[in-house]
Design an enzyme around this catalytic site. Structure first.
Site, PDB file in Angstrom:
ATOM      1  N   GLY A   1       0.845  -1.195   0.000  1.00  0.00           N
ATOM      2  CA  GLY A   1       0.000   0.000   0.000  1.00  0.00           C
ATOM      3  C   GLY A   1       0.872   1.233   0.000  1.00  0.00           C
TER       4      GLY A   1
ATOM      5  N   GLN B   1       2.932  10.142   1.625  1.00  0.00           N
ATOM      6  CA  GLN B   1       4.261   9.502   1.704  1.00  0.00           C
ATOM      7  C   GLN B   1       5.158   9.899   0.528  1.00  0.00           C
ATOM      8  OE1 GLN B   1       2.420   5.391   2.358  1.00  0.00           O
ATOM      9  NE2 GLN B   1       4.295   5.248   3.573  1.00  0.00           N
TER      10      GLN B   1
ATOM     11  N   CYS C   1       5.865  -0.139   7.564  1.00  0.00           N
ATOM     12  CA  CYS C   1       5.503   1.079   6.833  1.00  0.00           C
ATOM     13  C   CYS C   1       6.731   1.540   6.070  1.00  0.00           C
ATOM     14  CB  CYS C   1       5.051   2.167   7.803  1.00  0.00           C
ATOM     15  SG  CYS C   1       4.574   3.700   6.979  1.00  0.00           S
ATOM     16  N   LEU C   2       6.533   1.894   4.817  1.00  0.00           N
ATOM     17  CA  LEU C   2       7.662   2.354   3.996  1.00  0.00           C
ATOM     18  C   LEU C   2       8.239   3.665   4.536  1.00  0.00           C
ATOM     19  CD1 LEU C   2       6.181   1.450   0.507  1.00  0.00           C
ATOM     20  CD2 LEU C   2       8.044   0.262   1.705  1.00  0.00           C
TER      21      LEU C   2
ATOM     22  N   HIS D   1      -4.500   1.297   7.439  1.00  0.00           N
ATOM     23  CA  HIS D   1      -3.151   1.871   7.576  1.00  0.00           C
ATOM     24  C   HIS D   1      -2.994   3.055   6.604  1.00  0.00           C
ATOM     25  CE1 HIS D   1       1.439   1.254   7.807  1.00  0.00           C
ATOM     26  NE2 HIS D   1       1.290   2.026   6.743  1.00  0.00           N
ATOM     27  N   GLU D   2      -3.467   2.883   5.373  1.00  0.00           N
ATOM     28  CA  GLU D   2      -3.323   3.963   4.373  1.00  0.00           C
ATOM     29  C   GLU D   2      -4.203   5.159   4.712  1.00  0.00           C
ATOM     30  OE1 GLU D   2      -0.828   3.576   2.812  1.00  0.00           O
ATOM     31  OE2 GLU D   2      -0.649   1.398   2.858  1.00  0.00           O
TER      32      GLU D   2
ATOM     33  N   HIS E   1      -2.639   7.395   7.153  1.00  0.00           N
ATOM     34  CA  HIS E   1      -1.653   8.339   6.585  1.00  0.00           C
ATOM     35  C   HIS E   1      -2.338   9.635   6.132  1.00  0.00           C
ATOM     36  CE1 HIS E   1       2.223   6.259   6.413  1.00  0.00           C
ATOM     37  NE2 HIS E   1       1.664   5.166   5.912  1.00  0.00           N
TER      38      HIS E   1
HETATM   39  O1  GNR Z   1       4.123  -2.488   2.607  1.00  0.00           O
HETATM   40  C1  GNR Z   1       3.445  -2.342   3.636  1.00  0.00           C
HETATM   41  N1  GNR Z   1       3.127  -3.427   4.382  1.00  0.00           N
HETATM   42  C2  GNR Z   1       2.180  -3.398   5.381  1.00  0.00           C
HETATM   43  C3  GNR Z   1       2.126  -4.486   6.248  1.00  0.00           C
HETATM   44  C4  GNR Z   1       1.172  -4.520   7.240  1.00  0.00           C
HETATM   45  C5  GNR Z   1       0.288  -3.484   7.401  1.00  0.00           C
HETATM   46  C6  GNR Z   1       0.347  -2.388   6.563  1.00  0.00           C
HETATM   47  C7  GNR Z   1       1.275  -2.346   5.557  1.00  0.00           C
HETATM   48  S1  GNR Z   1       1.324  -0.992   4.495  1.00  0.00           S
HETATM   49  C8  GNR Z   1       3.021  -0.993   4.058  1.00  0.00           C
HETATM   50  C9  GNR Z   1       3.312   0.071   3.015  1.00  0.00           C
HETATM   51  C10 GNR Z   1       3.036   1.443   3.603  1.00  0.00           C
HETATM   52  O2  GNR Z   1       3.791   2.005   4.341  1.00  0.00           O
HETATM   53  N2  GNR Z   1       1.910   2.006   3.306  1.00  0.00           N
HETATM   54  O3  GNR Z   1       1.583   3.193   3.818  1.00  0.00           O
HETATM   55 NI    NI Z   2       2.629   3.288   5.743  1.00  0.00          NI
END
Ligand code: GNR
Ligand code: NI
Length: 174
Positions: A46, A51, A94-95, A136-137, A140
């Site tokens: 995601g 980001q 999270c990236l 999660h997205e 952000h």
């Molecule tokens: O790549 C991602 N893996 C992930 C694993 C578990 C829960 C959420 C994520 S999202 C993350 C990529 C990211 O930072 N998206 O904002």
């Molecule tokens: Ni993230």
């Protein structure tokens, strides 16, 4: 298409609230495509527009298993319509918090309404990893990172390590 630089914490740009898109037009579609390319390259499942420095309510996700057919979602202006009472815990990454992981508890299922890449209103009932990833997205877009869901002690440990890492990096122009 283009691979965009991903902003890592701590960075004030990750704490801002993103603005709705007025319409999914060609420029928003290009952002969605660039975000997908950036996400696949990372690799991640995601990515949210803040980001990559765009303060717009745009996210992309693809939670298809490795080797399966890709299942990209291009999502603008997501609205959570419903969340399940049942919760699940997932060890999230999270990236923007590279190489750090922590267990986060969230609703197991969500229903959302959003605009797709054709500016059409759609609804989606997500479960499993897709539900976790979408939440999660959307976080952000509110300026929230997964570390905001864990204990203050774990959060400060992760952020301290990332701060130290940044001091060692050569600054890249914003
Ligand atoms: O790549 C991602 N893996 C992930 C694993 C578990 C829960 C959420 C994520 S999202 C993350 C990529 C990211 O930072 N998206 O904002
Ligand atoms: Ni993230």
């Amino acid at each position: 298409m283009a691979i965009l630089p991903i902003i890592t914490a701590p960075d004030p740009r990750l704490a801002k609230k993103a603005k709705p898109v007025a319409k999914v037009d060609a420029s928003v579609r290009k952002l969605m495509d660039d975000m997908l390319e950036t996400m696949y390259d990372a690799p991640g499942i995601g990515l949210a527009a803040p980001q990559v420095g765009a303060l717009l309510r745009v996210i992309v996700v693809d939670c298809a298993k490795d080797g399966d057919k890709p299942e990209p979602y291009r999502i603008a202006n997501p609205e959570i319509l419903w969340t399940s009472d049942e919760s699940v815990t997932y060890n999230e990454g999270c990236l923007s918090l590279p190489e750090h992981y922590a267990d986060v508890v969230r609703p197991a299922e969500v229903k959302l309404r959003y605009l797709d890449e054709q500016n059409e209103i759609r609804e989606l009932h997500a479960k499993g990893l897709l539900a976790t990833c979408i939440q999660h997205e959307i976080d952000h877009l509110e300026g929230t990172l997964f570390v905001d869901h864990i204990s203050a002690l774990k959060r400060s440990m992760i952020l301290r390590k990332l701060t130290k890492l940044k001091r060692q990096q050569v600054p890249t122009p914003a």
